[in-house]
Design a protein around this motif. Structure first.
Motif, PDB file in Angstrom:
ATOM      1  N   ASP A   1       0.832  -1.188   0.000  1.00 15.92           N
ATOM      2  CA  ASP A   1       0.000   0.000   0.000  1.00 15.92           C
ATOM      3  C   ASP A   1       0.878   1.253   0.000  1.00 15.92           C
ATOM      4  O   ASP A   1       1.882   1.317   0.711  1.00 15.92           O
ATOM      5  CB  ASP A   1      -0.904  -0.005   1.235  1.00 15.92           C
ATOM      6  CG  ASP A   1      -1.953   1.072   1.192  1.00 15.92           C
ATOM      7  OD1 ASP A   1      -3.026   0.837   0.616  1.00 15.92           O
ATOM      8  OD2 ASP A   1      -1.693   2.164   1.723  1.00 15.92           O
ATOM      9  N   VAL A   2       0.488   2.248  -0.799  1.00 17.12           N
ATOM     10  CA  VAL A   2       1.262   3.476  -0.922  1.00 17.12           C
ATOM     11  C   VAL A   2       1.299   4.245   0.391  1.00 17.12           C
ATOM     12  O   VAL A   2       2.363   4.632   0.885  1.00 17.12           O
ATOM     13  CB  VAL A   2       0.683   4.362  -2.045  1.00 17.12           C
ATOM     14  CG1 VAL A   2       1.325   5.742  -2.027  1.00 17.12           C
ATOM     15  CG2 VAL A   2       0.889   3.701  -3.404  1.00 17.12           C
ATOM     16  N   VAL A   3       0.134   4.485   0.987  1.00 14.94           N
ATOM     17  CA  VAL A   3       0.083   5.285   2.215  1.00 14.94           C
ATOM     18  C   VAL A   3       0.755   4.555   3.366  1.00 14.94           C
ATOM     19  O   VAL A   3       1.474   5.156   4.172  1.00 14.94           O
ATOM     20  CB  VAL A   3      -1.372   5.646   2.558  1.00 14.94           C
ATOM     21  CG1 VAL A   3      -1.453   6.322   3.923  1.00 14.94           C
ATOM     22  CG2 VAL A   3      -1.950   6.578   1.487  1.00 14.94           C
TER      23      VAL A   3
ATOM     24  N   GLY B   1      -7.013   8.838   6.170  1.00 13.77           N
ATOM     25  CA  GLY B   1      -5.950   9.745   5.786  1.00 13.77           C
ATOM     26  C   GLY B   1      -4.673   9.555   6.580  1.00 13.77           C
ATOM     27  O   GLY B   1      -4.452   8.541   7.250  1.00 13.77           O
ATOM     28  N   PHE B   2      -3.808  10.566   6.509  1.00 10.54           N
ATOM     29  CA  PHE B   2      -2.541  10.549   7.218  1.00 10.54           C
ATOM     30  C   PHE B   2      -2.185  11.981   7.609  1.00 10.54           C
ATOM     31  O   PHE B   2      -2.705  12.941   7.047  1.00 10.54           O
ATOM     32  CB  PHE B   2      -1.430   9.926   6.355  1.00 10.54           C
ATOM     33  CG  PHE B   2      -1.210  10.623   5.039  1.00 10.54           C
ATOM     34  CD1 PHE B   2      -0.243  11.608   4.899  1.00 10.54           C
ATOM     35  CD2 PHE B   2      -1.971  10.301   3.926  1.00 10.54           C
ATOM     36  CE1 PHE B   2      -0.041  12.254   3.697  1.00 10.54           C
ATOM     37  CE2 PHE B   2      -1.783  10.938   2.709  1.00 10.54           C
ATOM     38  CZ  PHE B   2      -0.810  11.916   2.596  1.00 10.54           C
TER      39      PHE B   2
ATOM     40  N   MET C   1      -9.821  13.732  -3.139  1.00  7.48           N
ATOM     41  CA  MET C   1     -10.294  14.278  -1.881  1.00  7.48           C
ATOM     42  C   MET C   1     -10.178  13.294  -0.717  1.00  7.48           C
ATOM     43  O   MET C   1      -9.962  13.708   0.423  1.00  7.48           O
ATOM     44  CB  MET C   1     -11.759  14.726  -2.020  1.00  7.48           C
ATOM     45  CG  MET C   1     -11.988  15.739  -3.136  1.00  7.48           C
ATOM     46  SD  MET C   1     -11.071  17.283  -2.922  1.00  7.48           S
ATOM     47  CE  MET C   1     -11.819  17.918  -1.443  1.00  7.48           C
ATOM     48  N   ASN C   2     -10.335  11.998  -0.965  1.00  7.72           N
ATOM     49  CA  ASN C   2     -10.266  11.003   0.106  1.00  7.72           C
ATOM     50  C   ASN C   2      -9.494   9.787  -0.396  1.00  7.72           C
ATOM     51  O   ASN C   2      -9.986   9.042  -1.237  1.00  7.72           O
ATOM     52  CB  ASN C   2     -11.667  10.580   0.551  1.00  7.72           C
ATOM     53  CG  ASN C   2     -11.646   9.672   1.774  1.00  7.72           C
ATOM     54  OD1 ASN C   2     -10.623   9.087   2.126  1.00  7.72           O
ATOM     55  ND2 ASN C   2     -12.779   9.561   2.445  1.00  7.72           N
ATOM     56  N   PRO C   3      -8.267   9.547   0.098  1.00  2.00           N
ATOM     57  CA  PRO C   3      -7.459   8.440  -0.409  1.00  2.00           C
ATOM     58  C   PRO C   3      -7.629   7.141   0.369  1.00  2.00           C
ATOM     59  O   PRO C   3      -6.813   6.229   0.224  1.00  2.00           O
ATOM     60  CB  PRO C   3      -6.031   8.981  -0.227  1.00  2.00           C
ATOM     61  CG  PRO C   3      -6.122   9.762   1.050  1.00  2.00           C
ATOM     62  CD  PRO C   3      -7.504  10.379   1.058  1.00  2.00           C
TER      63      PRO C   3
END
Length: 899
Positions: free
Chosen positions: A262-264, A282-283, A303-305
């Protein structure tokens, strides 16, 4: 703990002592592959950059089998078979060019060696005498050279000037300049460029001189293999502070939740990037809130990842090309957010052949398909992901869990089309959907949609242009599915965006300029009663506005040691009608019972406007090839806000544009950092930062933000500050790589002191994202040719909450007494994840490749507290109930494949 400490110590020793890039052992099998594929695969696998000109690479198929041979010897073997040679022009960067060099060339000084190499590949050789100026005998002779384009007379940068007699070389700078320090003798010179034809000359040096060389441009442009991630040398030269770049390889090495890369989650291993716990969307970057991050996917605003309350992100790692996070200096081309920029680029589909890759696991499966629509002209990439968690809850005895739901899906489409040799057109579409329901009590759902068209043109080697148009929306839904108050509450935001930009590179400058226009429209809040509900229907119209930005940014390499990135961004924001503006008796506190006057505006009318100049500057000074110091200052404005009265942001929090009463948040960001290359594979970096915030908003005590016609009556104005220190030690390498980081970070708020209401008596208090201490450790260990093991450990201070600390009775009713805002902290958070990946097929040249990953999330089953609920029965003390979203170890098996 003693055994664990020994393991960590041994791992750190392995991290410190790595191998040189060219000494890495290659075990590869290639069967009927072209040289372009072989060079590309070697570069990707061994983390180097290999440049070549496709006109010089034969189209024949080749079969090689290497078993434990050093990378430098592998390149020699391949180059000799095809009358090529290679040279390293920067750390970890190599160029392949024509020229057959015999064994032992490096030890030879024969004047005829270079002539034989040039003639063997059919290069015409000039004979030149240099030495028009007198010089002192027995001293070094300086030859100043200039490489120019034969047709345009423009400078040819990054050309290699190779002295075949001495095996030394120089690289031309932005003005096409190079300098040779020679003795009085004869030399064979070969000049190669990835954009121009090869040139060879036999020179007789008799004195100082200037040498002008005109190269003919090549008919074919180059293929450049750029490997994801930054080398240590590149980070030393990087002028931008606080820039983190991750490639697909590093993202996939991290075992995230349920075995999903996962990217985040990968970014959460980076110093300064945190989340307040499992189940949070989010982060947070350096103490900022989640809405203060500008998130871009191929330049389009997202807007929302988050998927499933933050357990996954919406980015499919199989189609991600690269990821850049700006957490310090934010260049002027980015605007609208004050904390960070996450810029995720999606790769183009394959232009030559069909490829597919994907994975399947306990929770979800994903698949990506690359299709050449018209070979070498247009390509299409499609990806989709689907979650299926229903089978997990069926094995749980708890009826509430059995009646719950948690599912998501996403889909991405990108079409790329080459229009001639200079122009490209892109069209993309992305959507995601999430639904979470807990029994019959409550639930959330949310949906992203983004569509965009982008046009890019490379005017010449110095100038490129781009223009784009995009539409995006985020739709939120909160619901209670049953009971007398069952309802659905819908809200959201959508936007239309236009951008144009240009990049000009010349004489040590990278100049960026452009303009951006974006129209925000926050969707009405619509409360709809469900069947049998007593909740009345209600609709609250929300506000809209437009933001205009103009920018110019220059990255200037003044000398090899000193560089600067500076820019200006000018932004305008206008709140648009229809709407009503109320004027209150006290402008420091908006009391709905003290309204002085109201003013109505028609549709499209400008209700209120803001504007401001945003200077940005970042400096880098390299004291040596191994150490650089960096500093930056940024001013930023944010006109769109996410308002929440919950400790943890939820998918249905309210998006609000700036208006007369809710002013844009202004940030002044300061950063001072350094980067030190301790060895070829180990580097050490650090950052000190401070951010000053103006016009922050916090919710009033017990304030309700939902279905508020005038949100300013539910908030308090103030300011904020974040400051801290980040330290990171990083190891790169084929066998062992890892990162250890520590952060000390504070995030504090202060509200304006009024006679009516304030927070903490107008004194500083911790924000919801204040976590002073964070320690992170990530290790990836390639145990063998097939096996890979990775470890991820995170520790963070407990986040602050507002909690009841006492109670008292009034007429027999228990009234709790609460602490000051965020004066109590939850227990600290820590978690250990491990993963093991086994490559099923060892042959690297196999078309179909697959592997299996076994992962354990939260290995020692830590019950990290996400939030605390308080309950009290008559005659008893207050009981604190701790909620842990993930309170046990979660094993997973993921099967990944690619063709």
């Amino acid at each position: 703990m003693r055994i664990f400490s020994i393991v960590l110590a041994l791992a750190f020793i392995q991290v410190v002592y790595g191998q040189e890039e060219m000494d890495q052992l290659v075990t590869m099998d290639y069967e009927d592959e072209g040289l372009d594929y072989i060079f590309s695969h070697l570069g990707n696998h061994y983390n180097v950059v290999i440049r070549f000109n496709d006109a010089n690479i034969t189209s024949s198929k080749n079969t090689y089998s290497f078993d434990g041979i050093q990378l430098k010897d592998v390149l020699k073997i391949i180059c000799r078979d095809h009358q090529l040679t290679y040279r390293e022009y920067d750390h970890g960067k190599f160029i392949v060019f024509p020229g057959f060099l015999e064994e032992g060339f490096e030890e030879r000084n024969e004047d005829t060696t270079g002539i034989r190499a040039a003639r063997k590949v059919g290069i015409e050789i000039d004979s030149i005498v240099l030495g028009t100026e007198d010089f002192q005998r027995n001293s070094t002779i300086v030859i100043d050279g200039f490489v120019l384009d034969r047709e345009t007379n423009e400078a040819v940068m990054n050309a290699m000037v190779l002295n075949l007699t001495t095996s030394q070389f120089e690289i031309t700078d932005q003005e096409g300049k190079f300098r040779l320090n020679l003795d009085e003798a004869n030399y064979d010179i070969q000049i190669t460029s990835i954009t121009h034809e090869t040139y060879a000359a036999h020179i007789s040096v008799e004195g100082k001189d200037q040498w002008y060389i005109a190269l003919a441009p090549k008919a074919h442009m180059i293929d450049e293999i750029v490997i994801s991630g930054q080398s240590a040398q590149a980070e030393i030269k990087e002028v931008i502070t606080g820039l983190e770049q991750l490639g697909r390889r590093e993202i996939k090495q991290l075992s995230a939740f349920m075995g999903e890369a996962d990217v985040v989650k990968s970014l959460l291993t980076v110093a300064g990037v945190t989340t307040i716990g499992e189940g949070a969307s989010g982060f947070n970057v350096r103490g900022g809130s989640i809405d203060q991050n500008l998130i871009l996917q191929d330049g389009l605003l997202l807007m929302n990842p988050s998927h499933i309350l933050g357990f996954f992100s919406t980015f499919n790692p199989d189609i991600v090309l690269n990821t850049s996070l700006h957490k310090g200096h934010i260049p002027a081309q980015y605007g609208g957010r004050i904390s960070s920029v996450l810029d995720v680029n999606i790769k183009e589909g394959d232009y030559k052949s069909i490829r597919f890759h994907g994975s399947t696991g306990f929770i979800s499966s994903k698949l990506a398909l690359e299709v050449p629509v018209q070979k070498n002209v247009s390509s299409l990439i499609l990806s989709g992901r689907l979650a299926y968690a229903a089978w997990l809850k069926s094995n749980v005895e708890d009826l509430d869990i059995q009646n719950s739901q948690a599912r998501f899906n996403d889909f991405h489409f990108k079409y790329s089309h080459k229009i001639g040799s200079k122009d490209k057109l892109f069209a993309s579409y992305f959507q995601s959907y999430d639904r979470f329901k807990f029994s019959q009590q409550f639930g959330f759902s949310w949906q992203n949609r983004i569509a965009g068209i982008q046009y890019k043109r490379i005017e010449n080697q110095n100038l490129s242009l781009a223009a784009s148009m995009a539409y995006g929306e985020l739709n939120n839904n909160q619901f209670e599915p049953s009971g007398p108050l069952a309802f659905e509450l819908q809200s959201g935001v959508h936007y239309l965006q236009l951008k144009t930009s240009g990049i000009y590179e010349n004489s040590g400058h990278i100049l960026r300029m452009g303009a951006e226009w974006i129209h925000y429209d926050t969707s009405p809040e619509q409360l709809t009663p469900l069947d049998g509900s007593q909740t009345p229907a209600r609709t609250i119209d929300k506000e809209r506005g437009r933001e205009i930005g103009l920018y110019i940014n220059d990255q200037w390499e003044i000398t090899d040691q000193f560089s600067v990135d500076f820019g200006l961004r000018y932004s305008i924001f206008q709140q648009l009608g229809p709407g009503i503006i109320k004027t209150y008796e006290d402008d420091s506190f908006y009391d709905p019972n003290r309204v002085v006057s109201t003013e109505s505006f028609t549709k499209g009318a400008v209700m209120h406007s803001y504007h401001g100049l945003q200077p940005r500057i970042s400096l880098r000074f390299a004291f040596s090839d191994n150490f650089s110091l960096k500093a930056s200052y940024n001013r930023l404005y944010q006109y769109l806000h996410l308002l929440s009265n919950a400790t943890s942001p939820t998918p249905v929090d309210i998006w609000q544009v700036s208006n007369r009463h809710i002013q844009p948040v202004t940030a002044d960001n300061y950063s001072l950092g350094w980067f030190h290359r301790l060895s070829d594979k180990v580097d050490y970096s650090g950052d000190f930062y401070y951010r000053n915030l103006e016009n922050t908003v916090d919710h009033r005590d017990f304030g309700d933000l939902l279905l508020q016609e005038h949100l300013e009556t539910a908030i308090l104005k103030g300011r904020g500050r974040t400051y801290g220190m980040e330290l990171t030690i990083k190891k790169s390498g084929e066998v062992l790589s890892g990162r250890v980081s520590y952060s000390y970070a504070r995030s504090e708020r202060l509200t304006d002191k009024t006679d009516i209401e304030t927070i903490n008596d107008g004194n500083w208090f911790s924000s919801n994202f204040d976590q002073p201490h964070t320690l992170k450790f990530f290790l990836n260990w390639k145990l063998s040719k097939r096996d890979r093991f990775d470890i991820n450990f995170t520790y963070a201070s407990g986040r602050p909450i507002t909690a009841p600390t006492s109670n008292y009775f009034i007429q027999g009713v228990i009234i709790p007494g609460f602490s000051e805002r965020n004066a109590v902290r939850l227990p600290s958070y820590h978690r250990l994840d491990v993963g093991y990946t086994f490559t099923v097929n060892r042959r690297r040249s196999a078309r179909y490749k697959h592997d299996v990953t076994l992962a354990f999330y939260n290995l020692y089953a830590r019950r990290n507290v996400f939030s605390v609920f308080y309950r009290q029965r008559s005659g008893t003390a207050i009981n604190a109930l701790q909620l842990s979203v993930v309170g046990t170890v979660i094993p997973s098996i993921t099967y990944s494949f690619r063709y």
